[in-house]
Design a protein around this motif. Structure first.
Motif: not given
Length: 201
Positions: A138-142, A174-177, A182-183, A187-189
């Motif tokens: 997941a981290e590599r997807k960022l 917001r779009v990035h978050l 999801k990646a 579900s929250n900050r």
């Protein structure tokens, strides 16, 4: 501001109260030596802004302390104030609704900084005590930009503050978050912040 401290040890409660009361403002502090006493406070209709709790209480299973507090006081900011440092214990408590984590063996200056932020409504997580060294899929997807946002998010900054620093709009943040959540499957900050801090070397 109304604060509840749940801890069986007098010295711990006294020390925490001493630090809290060094800051200005109208603050009411309640003390509970057991979960049962805390439950009586919460069941009576008292509404607390901050709840500091030890996980190891004489009359409660540490694995369920936070979930029970969340049921009794869903709007309170729950702060883990504990000796426990195992990542799975902390992750479990955060997933149940704890928003901050303050270790009892933290340096005095770190405690003061953390409490100052908590009294202003910010969250706190100690990076030096939360380690996770393996980079996940997941981290590599960022993207690099999303990693920048995660770093600023972990500092407790708002979307507006992050947008100003990076020179982009709040809508873009917001779009990035949304994509980040999801990646990394959160579900929250708060969960995203913990996820990030656990992966710092």
């Amino acid at each position: 501001m109304k604060i509840l401290i749940i801890d069986p040890h007098f010295i711990t409660r006294s020390g925490l109260i001493h630090v809290i009361t060094t800051y200005p403002g109208e603050i009411s502090i309640y003390e509970a030596t057991t979960f049962a006493v805390a439950q009586d406070y919460l069941a009576s209709g008292e509404r607390f802004d901050l709840i500091f709790t030890e996980l190891d209480l004489p009359d409660a299973d540490y694995r369920h302390v936070v979930s029970r507090l969340r049921e009794l006081s869903p709007s309170a900011h729950i702060v883990l104030f504990t000796w426990r440092s195992q990542s799975n214990d902390i992750q479990g408590a955060v997933s149940q609704g704890a928003r901050s984590y303050l270790r009892k063996d933290a340096l005095a200056e770190d405690v003061k900084m953390a409490i100052h932020g908590l009294l202003q409504g910010r969250t706190y997580m100690p990076t030096e005590s939360l380690r996770y060294r393996e980079q996940s899929e997941a981290e590599r997807k960022l993207s690099p930009r999303q990693r920048e946002i995660m770093q600023l998010l972990a500092q407790g900054l708002s979307n507006k503050e992050i947008a100003n620093i990076l020179g982009i709009t709040e809508g873009t943040i917001r779009v990035h978050l949304s994509a980040i959540f999801k990646a990394i499957k959160v579900s929250n900050r708060t969960e995203a912040t913990l996820w990030y801090l656990l992966r710092q070397n």
